[in-house]
Design an enzyme around this catalytic site. Structure first.
Site, PDB file in Angstrom:
ATOM      1  N   ASP A  23     -60.443  18.706   2.089  1.00 50.54           N
ATOM      2  CA  ASP A  23     -60.745  17.832   3.226  1.00 50.54           C
ATOM      3  C   ASP A  23     -59.767  18.080   4.359  1.00 50.54           C
ATOM      4  OD1 ASP A  23     -63.057  16.190   2.447  1.00 50.54           O
ATOM      5  OD2 ASP A  23     -61.760  15.576   0.795  1.00 50.54           O
ATOM      6  N   MET A  73     -58.764  17.208   7.902  1.00 49.92           N
ATOM      7  CA  MET A  73     -59.042  16.044   8.748  1.00 49.92           C
ATOM      8  C   MET A  73     -58.240  16.033  10.017  1.00 49.92           C
ATOM      9  SD  MET A  73     -59.315  12.833   6.255  1.00 49.92           S
ATOM     10  CE  MET A  73     -60.269  12.886   4.762  1.00 49.92           C
ATOM     11  N   GLY A 107     -62.862   9.965   6.038  1.00 45.21           N
ATOM     12  CA  GLY A 107     -61.486   9.597   6.368  1.00 45.21           C
ATOM     13  C   GLY A 107     -60.580   9.416   5.159  1.00 45.21           C
ATOM     14  N   PHE A 108     -61.107   8.785   4.122  1.00 44.89           N
ATOM     15  CA  PHE A 108     -60.247   8.463   2.985  1.00 44.89           C
ATOM     16  C   PHE A 108     -60.976   8.596   1.659  1.00 44.89           C
ATOM     17  CE2 PHE A 108     -58.847   6.172   6.705  1.00 44.89           C
ATOM     18  CZ  PHE A 108     -57.481   6.437   6.736  1.00 44.89           C
ATOM     19  N   GLY A 109     -60.218   8.941   0.619  1.00 44.20           N
ATOM     20  CA  GLY A 109     -60.759   8.922  -0.731  1.00 44.20           C
ATOM     21  C   GLY A 109     -60.773   7.489  -1.249  1.00 44.20           C
ATOM     22  N   GLY A 169     -67.196   8.352  -3.209  1.00 42.57           N
ATOM     23  CA  GLY A 169     -67.519   7.330  -4.207  1.00 42.57           C
ATOM     24  C   GLY A 169     -68.327   7.824  -5.396  1.00 42.57           C
ATOM     25  N   GLY A 172     -63.367  12.782  -5.964  1.00 42.88           N
ATOM     26  CA  GLY A 172     -61.909  12.779  -5.864  1.00 42.88           C
ATOM     27  C   GLY A 172     -61.281  11.810  -6.825  1.00 42.88           C
ATOM     28  N   SER A 173     -61.285  10.528  -6.461  1.00 49.24           N
ATOM     29  CA  SER A 173     -60.560   9.549  -7.277  1.00 49.24           C
ATOM     30  C   SER A 173     -61.125   9.422  -8.687  1.00 49.24           C
ATOM     31  CB  SER A 173     -60.511   8.192  -6.575  1.00 49.24           C
ATOM     32  OG  SER A 173     -61.764   7.875  -6.033  1.00 49.24           O
TER      33      SER A 173
HETATM   34  C1  DX5 Z   1     -63.725  11.443   2.579  1.00 51.63           C
HETATM   35  C2  DX5 Z   1     -63.670  12.822   1.989  1.00 51.63           C
HETATM   36  C3  DX5 Z   1     -63.966  12.918   0.548  1.00 51.63           C
HETATM   37  C4  DX5 Z   1     -63.048  12.132  -0.351  1.00 51.63           C
HETATM   38  C5  DX5 Z   1     -63.831  11.722  -1.543  1.00 51.63           C
HETATM   39  O1  DX5 Z   1     -63.602  11.548   3.958  1.00 51.63           O
HETATM   40  O2  DX5 Z   1     -64.593  13.665   2.673  1.00 51.63           O
HETATM   41  O3  DX5 Z   1     -64.067  14.260   0.114  1.00 51.63           O
HETATM   42  O4  DX5 Z   1     -61.913  12.822  -0.760  1.00 51.63           O
HETATM   43  O5  DX5 Z   1     -63.034  10.947  -2.374  1.00 51.63           O
HETATM   44  P1  DX5 Z   1     -63.638   9.954  -3.458  1.00 51.63           P
HETATM   45  O6  DX5 Z   1     -64.407  10.773  -4.441  1.00 51.63           O
HETATM   46  O7  DX5 Z   1     -62.437   9.302  -4.031  1.00 51.63           O
HETATM   47  O8  DX5 Z   1     -64.548   8.991  -2.719  1.00 51.63           O
HETATM   48 ZN    ZN Z   2     -65.001  15.695   1.904  1.00 52.35          ZN
END
Ligand code: DX5
Ligand code: ZN
Length: 243
Positions: free
Chosen positions: A37, A39, A165-167, A196, A216-217
Site C-alpha cells: 500500500d 499512500m 487509508g488504513f488497515g 476488511g 491485512g489484519s
Molecule cells: C487500505 C489498504 C488495504 C489495507 C487492508 O487503504 O488499501 O490494503 O491494508 O487492511 P485490512 O485487511 O486490515 O482491512
Molecule cells: Zn490496498
C-alpha cells in the site's frame, strides 16, 4: 477454474521493521502476491494554485506509508509478485520509479485518472508492470468499464471494501453489487477486493465473484496466518462455477 485465486497479504499490517522476513514468511505460508500500500501522493505535477487550498488535491489519503525506495529494498530479498496499490494523487509521476524499484503490478485509482487513463495504462505496460484500476467505495463501478474495454486494457479491477487509508477497518458488504456487476460482465477478469477481508467476510466476497483477495489484519493478526491464507483460497475456489 475460470479465474484462479490470488491471496495477497497486505504488508501494511506487517512489522515494517522486518519487512523482508515478513514478506518471505507470507510466501512460505502460501500467499500468491504481496500487497503493497503506497499512500499519499503529494503531487509532483503543478496544479492550479488555488487547488492547493483543498487538502484532497494534495493528498489522496490521510496516511503516509511507503514509496519506491522501500519496494526497491524489498525486491532484493524476494522474487514474489509485488502487487502495488497506489493511493496517490498523480499516479503518472510514479510509474517509472515503481518499475525501476521492481514493482510487478501497478494499481492506480480511477478517481485521479479520469482524463489520462489510456496513456497511464500504456505507460505502466511498457514499463513492464501489470496495469490495474481501483475504485473507492463512493465511486460508481461504471467508471471503470471503459478501462477494462480499452485498446490497452487494465488487467485487474480493485473494488475497495473500506475507505482507503488504513488497515483494520470494517468490510462494507454493500460494495458487493460492484463485484457482481463486474463478474457478470467480465467472466475471466481478475477482480480484487481490499479492506476488511478475513474468515468472516470472505464467503460474501467470493460468492459475489472476487478472486484476488487482499487481507491485512486478519492474516497478520491471526495466531496461524497460514490457516487464514488457506481458508481464503478455499473459499474462492469453492465459489467458482464448476464448468
Ligand atoms: C487500505 C489498504 C488495504 C489495507 C487492508 O487503504 O488499501 O490494503 O491494508 O487492511 P485490512 O485487511 O486490515 O482491512
Ligand atoms: Zn490496498
Amino acid at each position: 477454474m475460470v479465474v484462479s485465486p490470488k491471496i495477497a497479504p497486505s504488508m501494511l499490517s506487517s512489522d515494517f521493521a522486518n519487512l523482508a522476513a515478513e514478506a518471505n514468511r507470507m510466501i512460505d505460508l502460501g500467499a500468491n502476491w504481496l500487497h503493497m500500500d503506497i499512500m499519499d501522493g503529494y503531487t509532483l505535477t503543478a496544479l492550479p494554485l488555488d487547488s492547493f487550498l483543498l487538502p484532497s488535491y494534495r493528498h489522496f489519503v490521510p496516511n503516509l506509508t511507503i514509496g519506491a525506495p522501500v519496494i526497491e529494498s524489498l525486491r532484493k530479498h524476494t522474487n514474489a509478485y509485488l502487487d502495488c496499490h497506489l493511493m496517490v494523487t498523480n499516479p503518472m509521476d510514479y510509474v517509472e520509479h515503481m518499475a525501476k524499484a521492481g514493482a510487478s503490478g501497478f494499481t492506480f485509482h480511477v478517481e485521479v485518472a479520469k482524463e489520462n487513463w489510456q496513456q497511464l495504462v500504456e505507460k505502466i505496460k511498457s514499463a513492464g508492470m501489470r496495469p490495474a484500476v481501483a475504485l473507492k467505495p463512493g465511486t460508481p463501478v461504471e467508471l471503470v468499464y471503459p478501462l477494462v474495454e480499452g485498446t490497452t486494457p487494465v488487467e485487474m479491477v480493485l473494488v475497495m471494501t473500506v475507505e482507503p487509508g488504513f488497515g483494520g477497518q470494517k468490510f462494507m458488504p454493500n460494495m458487493m453489487g460492484k463485484v457482481r456487476a463486474l463478474r457478470h460482465k467480465y467472466p475471466t477478469l481478475d477482480i480484487q477486493v481490499d479492506g476488511g477481508l478475513g474468515p468472516s467476510t470472505i464467503d460474501t466476497a467470493a460468492a459475489a465473484g472476487a478472486n484476488c483477495i487482499v487481507a491485512g489484519s486478519s492474516v497478520f493478526g491471526a495466531p496461524k496466518p497460514g490457516d487464514v491464507i488457506s481458508l481464503l483460497r478455499t473459499s474462492v475456489e469453492k465459489a467458482q462455477p464448476t464448468t
